[in-house]
Design a protein around this motif. Structure first.
Motif, mmCIF file in Angstrom:
data_model
loop_
_atom_site.group_PDB
_atom_site.id
_atom_site.type_symbol
_atom_site.label_atom_id
_atom_site.label_comp_id
_atom_site.label_asym_id
_atom_site.label_seq_id
_atom_site.Cartn_x
_atom_site.Cartn_y
_atom_site.Cartn_z
ATOM 1 N N MET A 44 46.743 31.410 15.868
ATOM 2 C CA MET A 44 46.014 32.508 16.495
ATOM 3 C C MET A 44 44.825 33.017 15.675
ATOM 4 O O MET A 44 43.783 33.341 16.249
ATOM 5 N N PRO A 45 44.922 33.097 14.331
ATOM 6 C CA PRO A 45 43.741 33.542 13.579
ATOM 7 C C PRO A 45 42.522 32.639 13.777
ATOM 8 O O PRO A 45 41.390 33.081 13.583
ATOM 9 N N TYR A 46 42.757 31.397 14.190
ATOM 10 C CA TYR A 46 41.660 30.432 14.390
ATOM 11 C C TYR A 46 41.533 30.037 15.859
ATOM 12 O O TYR A 46 41.093 28.932 16.173
ATOM 13 N N TYR A 47 41.915 30.964 16.764
ATOM 14 C CA TYR A 47 41.936 30.591 18.194
ATOM 15 C C TYR A 47 40.571 30.130 18.687
ATOM 16 O O TYR A 47 40.464 29.331 19.617
ATOM 17 N N SER A 49 39.659 25.053 22.434
ATOM 18 C CA SER A 49 39.039 25.347 23.723
ATOM 19 C C SER A 49 39.778 26.523 24.356
ATOM 20 O O SER A 49 40.975 26.735 24.106
ATOM 21 N N ASN A 50 39.111 27.285 25.184
ATOM 22 C CA ASN A 50 39.739 28.447 25.800
ATOM 23 C C ASN A 50 40.921 28.037 26.674
ATOM 24 O O ASN A 50 41.972 28.693 26.680
ATOM 25 N N ASP A 51 40.779 26.923 27.395
ATOM 26 C CA ASP A 51 41.871 26.469 28.262
ATOM 27 C C ASP A 51 43.114 26.113 27.456
ATOM 28 O O ASP A 51 44.239 26.468 27.828
ATOM 29 N N LEU A 52 42.923 25.412 26.358
ATOM 30 C CA LEU A 52 44.063 25.036 25.519
ATOM 31 C C LEU A 52 44.715 26.266 24.916
ATOM 32 O O LEU A 52 45.950 26.389 24.909
ATOM 33 N N TYR A 53 43.922 27.192 24.419
ATOM 34 C CA TYR A 53 44.489 28.389 23.782
ATOM 35 C C TYR A 53 45.269 29.223 24.794
ATOM 36 O O TYR A 53 46.378 29.704 24.500
ATOM 37 N N GLN A 54 44.724 29.401 25.996
ATOM 38 C CA GLN A 54 45.426 30.175 27.024
ATOM 39 C C GLN A 54 46.739 29.518 27.411
ATOM 40 O O GLN A 54 47.760 30.187 27.595
ATOM 41 N N ASP A 55 46.720 28.192 27.518
ATOM 42 C CA ASP A 55 47.938 27.484 27.900
ATOM 43 C C ASP A 55 48.991 27.568 26.793
ATOM 44 O O ASP A 55 50.180 27.735 27.078
ATOM 45 N N LEU A 56 48.561 27.463 25.546
ATOM 46 C CA LEU A 56 49.500 27.603 24.427
ATOM 47 C C LEU A 56 50.091 29.006 24.380
ATOM 48 O O LEU A 56 51.294 29.181 24.121
ATOM 49 N N SER A 57 49.279 30.004 24.629
ATOM 50 C CA SER A 57 49.772 31.386 24.633
ATOM 51 C C SER A 57 50.849 31.575 25.696
ATOM 52 O O SER A 57 51.906 32.179 25.448
ATOM 53 N N LYS A 113 50.098 22.432 30.315
ATOM 54 C CA LYS A 113 49.145 21.592 31.028
ATOM 55 C C LYS A 113 48.536 20.500 30.147
ATOM 56 O O LYS A 113 48.028 19.508 30.667
ATOM 57 N N PHE A 114 48.564 20.714 28.830
ATOM 58 C CA PHE A 114 47.836 19.796 27.947
ATOM 59 C C PHE A 114 48.747 19.096 26.941
ATOM 60 O O PHE A 114 48.293 18.614 25.910
ATOM 61 N N ASN A 115 50.031 19.067 27.276
ATOM 62 C CA ASN A 115 50.999 18.446 26.363
ATOM 63 C C ASN A 115 51.076 16.946 26.657
ATOM 64 O O ASN A 115 52.081 16.429 27.132
ATOM 65 N N ASN A 116 50.010 16.237 26.351
ATOM 66 C CA ASN A 116 49.916 14.819 26.716
ATOM 67 C C ASN A 116 50.340 13.875 25.597
ATOM 68 O O ASN A 116 50.469 12.672 25.818
ATOM 69 N N LEU A 117 50.512 14.392 24.395
ATOM 70 C CA LEU A 117 50.832 13.542 23.253
ATOM 71 C C LEU A 117 52.342 13.404 23.090
ATOM 72 O O LEU A 117 53.074 14.397 23.138
#
Length: 501
Positions: free
Chosen positions: A254-257, A261-269, A280-284
């Protein structure tokens, strides 16, 4: 059936090298204090090495008064001695040779096109100098991948990084690693490291690439975050953010949010805050490393040599390398972090915590090692007197802690029986509890003795690896570094100390 008497031929050719009879080729080695002129024979050089054949034919070797002349200011006398004795006699002996010399030997074998030595020299480094390789891990990468034929070192380095990446990430010069090298590591699905640690390390690396960034993140501007984001954008797709715990997400991500990308950060939150959220971005896929199995990195070398692994190289070439490490220490007793701590003490710091963030003020050059040169007072004075400031490193028999002392002045057997006053000397113990003991009675700091080494509170006497060869007490220095009594030295090393300024 023919019979070969090659040892006799080798012996005679070495004799020719040593007596210089009918020489017609002069090679000047080293531009420093240890320079030496080698008187050699062009017919042998050009027959044994295509480099010299080309140097004669293309005019690189200048001819004066029927003598060819070449200068190699960047090759040490010790390394060239090994090379030229091999060229003449076909023999090579790397026993007791410092690891740095062996690595430079490998580089110079490439220069002189002695391809038959490549594997032998690489095997020697891997088998006998694992600790030094780990301490100079970035340098090993830079050297081995610069030369395409150094495949054994390349494969060994790659194996170590796969199985024990902490050796890379804990290296004191980790942040100088090439971006393409580091990126290829982050892409590796078999990497044995947790994702939160990979994040910590890439943040540390990214900051080091942009020294203009403020030290405290609270002082960062939007532009500062964008600078870091540009440095890390190729790494972000290869970090498994969804495997990082909620606690680490809160305190580390979070200190380096702004780096994400905004989409990745929102989805992680939402993933960490909303129950049953489908990312949505858990492709690995998770990395395949088994963290439950402890790895002994030093066993990798023996396994690597035994199986003669043919692992494909994954790291790209790097264009430039330093000939000598930016900072390294040729020691069997301490690593470069401990050496950096000692360097800080010489500078006057009082820090007693080992860290890879310590500033390095000095270079340590090995003068003597007991197991290589001998443990007697005579050998010590012959090799260490008049060398300026020195560090003594000592391991006692049947003990694990490392003792030592710093002498800021010359050792001098001619001053036998006299104390030498100094306020700058100190003793230390690099055990579980690190002890720094600075001189208190400065007039008794150093005692010149023909029997060996004496800091008054730490003495090496006569034959150091025999009974009563080491004596510890508490008198002239402010802290006791060891229980008082006589001991036996298991190993000791002495380094000259040279200020980097």
């Amino acid at each position: 059936m023919s019979i070969q008497f090659l040892p006799y031929l080798s012996k005679d050719l070495i004799k020719l090298l040593e007596n210089k009879k009918n020489y017609d080729f002069i090679i000047n080695i080293d531009d420093n204090d240890n320079k030496k002129e080698f008187c050699l024979h062009s017919i042998i050089l050009e027959t044994r090495s295509s480099f010299f054949e080309d140097a004669i034919s293309n005019g690189l070797a200048k001819k004066e008064n029927n003598i060819y002349i070449l200068n190699f200011p960047d090759i040490s006398v010790d390394v060239f001695n090994i090379i030229i004795r091999y060229i003449y006699g076909g023999t090579i002996d790397l026993n007791n040779k410092p690891a740095a010399d062996i690595l430079n030997l490998l580089i110079d074998c490439e220069k002189f096109k002695l391809k038959e030595l490549y594997d032998y020299v690489q095997d020697n480094l891997i088998k006998h100098h694992q600790s030094w390789i780990f301490q100079n891990f970035i340098l090993i990468q830079q050297v081995s991948f610069k030369y395409s034929e150094f495949t054994k070192l390349q494969n060994y380095w790659t194996t170590i990084v796969h199985e024990e990446p902490e050796i890379l990430f804990n290296a004191i010069d980790f942040t100088s690693v090439n971006k393409e090298v580091l990126l290829s590591i982050y892409k590796n699905e078999n990497l044995c490291m947790e994702e939160n640690e990979l994040w910590d390390n890439i943040i540390r690396w990214g900051k080091a690439q942009n020294t203009e960034l403020p030290e405290e993140i609270n002082d960062w501007t939007t532009n500062d975050f964008n600078i870091l984001k540009n440095s890390l954008q190729d790494f972000i797709p290869h970090i498994r953010f969804y495997e990082i715990s909620s606690e680490d997400f809160c305190y580390k991500i979070m200190p380096y949010y702004s780096v994400l990308s905004n989409d990745l950060y929102q989805d992680l939150s939402k993933y960490h805050l909303v129950p049953n959220w489908q990312p949505k971005f858990n492709n690995l896929k998770p990395r395949k490393a088994d963290f439950s199995v402890p790895i002994n990195p030093k066993s990798i070398a023996s396994n690597f040599l035994s199986f003669n692994s043919d692992i494909p190289s994954m790291i790209p070439d790097t264009p430039k390398i330093p000939k000598i490490p930016k900072f390294s220490i040729d020691s069997d007793l301490i690593n470069h972090e401990e050496a950096a701590l000692i360097s800080s003490w010489i500078q006057g710091d009082e820090e007693i915590r080992i860290s890879n963030d310590l500033e390095i003020y000095h270079e340590f050059h090995l003068l003597i090692r007991g197991s290589r040169d001998g443990f007697t007072n005579t050998v010590f004075h012959n090799m260490c007197d008049g060398k300026g400031p020195t560090i003594i490193i000592l391991k006692l028999k049947n003990e694990t802690s490392i003792l030592g002392g710093y002498n800021p002045i010359n050792w001098d057997i001619n001053k036998h029986g006299n104390y030498e006053p100094t306020s700058e000397s100190f003793l230390f113990n690099l055990g579980e509890e690190i002890i720094l003991s600075r001189v208190q009675k400065w007039e008794n700091a150093i005692f010149h003795s023909n029997r060996g080494i004496s800091f008054r509170d730490l003495q090496l006497i006569d034959t150091f690896n025999l009974e009563r060869g080491v004596y510890c007490t508490k008198n002239a220095y402010d802290k006791k570094i060891h229980t008082q009594g006589f001991y036996i030295a298991d190993e000791y090393e002495v380094f000259s100390v040279i200020s980097k300024s």
